[in-house]
Design a protein around this motif. Structure first.
Motif, PDB file in Angstrom:
ATOM      1  N   THR A 114     -21.347  -5.867   1.292  1.00 54.25           N
ATOM      2  CA  THR A 114     -21.240  -5.423  -0.092  1.00 54.25           C
ATOM      3  C   THR A 114     -21.558  -3.932  -0.235  1.00 54.25           C
ATOM      4  N   PHE A 115     -20.846  -3.322  -1.149  1.00 55.52           N
ATOM      5  CA  PHE A 115     -21.073  -1.915  -1.483  1.00 55.52           C
ATOM      6  C   PHE A 115     -20.408  -1.653  -2.819  1.00 55.52           C
ATOM      7  N   ARG A 116     -20.610  -0.465  -3.356  1.00 58.29           N
ATOM      8  CA  ARG A 116     -20.011  -0.084  -4.638  1.00 58.29           C
ATOM      9  C   ARG A 116     -18.861   0.876  -4.380  1.00 58.29           C
ATOM     10  N   PRO A 117     -17.631   0.374  -4.447  1.00 61.13           N
ATOM     11  CA  PRO A 117     -16.470   1.221  -4.175  1.00 61.13           C
ATOM     12  C   PRO A 117     -16.389   2.460  -5.060  1.00 61.13           C
ATOM     13  N   SER A 118     -16.812   2.352  -6.313  1.00 60.26           N
ATOM     14  CA  SER A 118     -16.745   3.513  -7.211  1.00 60.26           C
ATOM     15  C   SER A 118     -17.657   4.628  -6.716  1.00 60.26           C
ATOM     16  N   VAL A 119     -18.791   4.269  -6.147  1.00 57.61           N
ATOM     17  CA  VAL A 119     -19.715   5.272  -5.601  1.00 57.61           C
ATOM     18  C   VAL A 119     -19.088   5.924  -4.373  1.00 57.61           C
ATOM     19  N   LEU A 120     -18.491   5.126  -3.506  1.00 59.09           N
ATOM     20  CA  LEU A 120     -17.833   5.666  -2.317  1.00 59.09           C
ATOM     21  C   LEU A 120     -16.714   6.628  -2.716  1.00 59.09           C
ATOM     22  N   ALA A 121     -15.931   6.261  -3.707  1.00 54.76           N
ATOM     23  CA  ALA A 121     -14.850   7.141  -4.166  1.00 54.76           C
ATOM     24  C   ALA A 121     -15.411   8.481  -4.639  1.00 54.76           C
ATOM     25  N   ARG A 122     -16.522   8.450  -5.384  1.00 54.18           N
ATOM     26  CA  ARG A 122     -17.146   9.709  -5.837  1.00 54.18           C
ATOM     27  C   ARG A 122     -17.636  10.534  -4.657  1.00 54.18           C
ATOM     28  N   GLU A 123     -18.202   9.862  -3.648  1.00 48.96           N
ATOM     29  CA  GLU A 123     -18.705  10.578  -2.474  1.00 48.96           C
ATOM     30  C   GLU A 123     -17.585  11.217  -1.655  1.00 48.96           C
ATOM     31  N   LEU A 124     -16.365  10.711  -1.818  1.00 43.34           N
ATOM     32  CA  LEU A 124     -15.211  11.256  -1.106  1.00 43.34           C
ATOM     33  C   LEU A 124     -14.312  12.063  -2.053  1.00 43.34           C
ATOM     34  N   SER A 125     -14.911  12.666  -3.070  1.00 48.20           N
ATOM     35  CA  SER A 125     -14.144  13.373  -4.099  1.00 48.20           C
ATOM     36  C   SER A 125     -13.355  14.560  -3.549  1.00 48.20           C
ATOM     37  N   ASP A 126     -13.780  15.127  -2.422  1.00 47.42           N
ATOM     38  CA  ASP A 126     -13.015  16.230  -1.827  1.00 47.42           C
ATOM     39  C   ASP A 126     -11.591  15.797  -1.475  1.00 47.42           C
ATOM     40  N   TYR A 127     -11.416  14.496  -1.265  1.00 51.01           N
ATOM     41  CA  TYR A 127     -10.109  13.943  -0.901  1.00 51.01           C
ATOM     42  C   TYR A 127      -9.386  13.348  -2.116  1.00 51.01           C
ATOM     43  N   ASP A 128      -9.978  13.475  -3.277  1.00 52.16           N
ATOM     44  CA  ASP A 128      -9.408  12.929  -4.514  1.00 52.16           C
ATOM     45  C   ASP A 128      -9.122  11.431  -4.362  1.00 52.16           C
ATOM     46  N   GLY A 162     -12.297  -3.064  -1.985  1.00 54.24           N
ATOM     47  CA  GLY A 162     -12.194  -2.083  -0.913  1.00 54.24           C
ATOM     48  C   GLY A 162     -10.805  -1.511  -0.750  1.00 54.24           C
ATOM     49  N   THR A 163     -10.125  -1.268  -1.861  1.00 53.06           N
ATOM     50  CA  THR A 163      -8.799  -0.646  -1.841  1.00 53.06           C
ATOM     51  C   THR A 163      -8.888   0.683  -2.580  1.00 53.06           C
ATOM     52  N   PHE A 164      -8.340   1.721  -1.966  1.00 55.19           N
ATOM     53  CA  PHE A 164      -8.429   3.063  -2.520  1.00 55.19           C
ATOM     54  C   PHE A 164      -7.092   3.778  -2.368  1.00 55.19           C
ATOM     55  N   VAL A 165      -6.822   4.720  -3.272  1.00 57.53           N
ATOM     56  CA  VAL A 165      -5.715   5.650  -3.127  1.00 57.53           C
ATOM     57  C   VAL A 165      -6.340   7.006  -2.874  1.00 57.53           C
ATOM     58  N   VAL A 166      -5.862   7.679  -1.841  1.00 59.22           N
ATOM     59  CA  VAL A 166      -6.370   8.990  -1.453  1.00 59.22           C
ATOM     60  C   VAL A 166      -5.260   9.992  -1.744  1.00 59.22           C
ATOM     61  N   ARG A 167      -5.467  10.792  -2.792  1.00 59.36           N
ATOM     62  CA  ARG A 167      -4.402  11.673  -3.258  1.00 59.36           C
ATOM     63  C   ARG A 167      -4.337  13.007  -2.523  1.00 59.36           C
ATOM     64  N   LYS A 168      -5.428  13.389  -1.841  1.00 63.63           N
ATOM     65  CA  LYS A 168      -5.430  14.625  -1.039  1.00 63.63           C
ATOM     66  C   LYS A 168      -6.038  14.304   0.327  1.00 63.63           C
ATOM     67  N   PRO A 169      -5.316  13.517   1.146  1.00 58.82           N
ATOM     68  CA  PRO A 169      -5.923  13.034   2.389  1.00 58.82           C
ATOM     69  C   PRO A 169      -6.095  14.086   3.469  1.00 58.82           C
ATOM     70  N   GLY A 170      -5.227  15.111   3.506  1.00 60.75           N
ATOM     71  CA  GLY A 170      -5.306  16.066   4.613  1.00 60.75           C
ATOM     72  C   GLY A 170      -5.066  15.338   5.922  1.00 60.75           C
TER      73      GLY A 170
END
Length: 144
Positions: free
Chosen positions: A29-43, A51-59
């Motif tokens: 278990t984890f909080r996906p919204s927190v993980l998304a914020r922690e990876l904000s550099d990648y949008d 556990g599904t995410f869209v990465v808009r600036k993956p590099g």
């Protein structure tokens, strides 16, 4: 006429991330919204709790995957898909030839790797009697 969607970013260039076996039955278990914020550099945009995410600036995929894995509080399988592949699958509408009924659930499974075993599709299980699962198509890692 098909609906036209307007997106602020080019989803064809995005990555879609699937984490296997997380937030299910108290497992990993984890909080996906927190993980998304922690990876904000990648949008990163969180889609629900599974556990599904869209990465808009993956590099670089490697650099992004490494950053993601470092932020996760556990080991899990990470599957990265190109957004354009999923958009192409949706546009092809693999379910178009199947009737829409209340007792049928349409779904797409994303495999960790493209399957090496080839079978004639559609494949109905069990083969005789009322079916429980019908595999309609397999394109790359997407099974419908």
């Amino acid at each position: 006429m098909a609906a036209r969607w307007s997106y602020p970013h080019n989803l064809g260039m995005a990555l879609v991330v699937f984490l296997r076996g997380v937030n299910v039955g108290g497992n990993k278990t984890f909080r996906p919204s927190v993980l998304a914020r922690e990876l904000s550099d990648y949008d990163v945009v969180n889609l629900g709790a599974a556990g599904t995410f869209v990465v808009r600036k993956p590099g670089s995929r490697t650099k992004f995957r490494d950053a993601l894995v470092r932020k996760l509080p556990f080991d899990t399988e990470v599957v990265l898909c190109d957004g354009r592949d999923l958009m192409r699958l949706a546009a092809e509408n693999p379910f178009a030839s199947e009737p829409l009924t209340r007792d049928v659930v349409r779904f797409v499974s994303i495999l960790s790797k493209a399957g090496a075993v080839r079978v004639r599709l559609p494949l109905t299980l069990p083969a005789d009697g009322g079916w429980l699962v019908r595999l309609l198509s397999c394109k790359g890692r997407c099974v419908c």
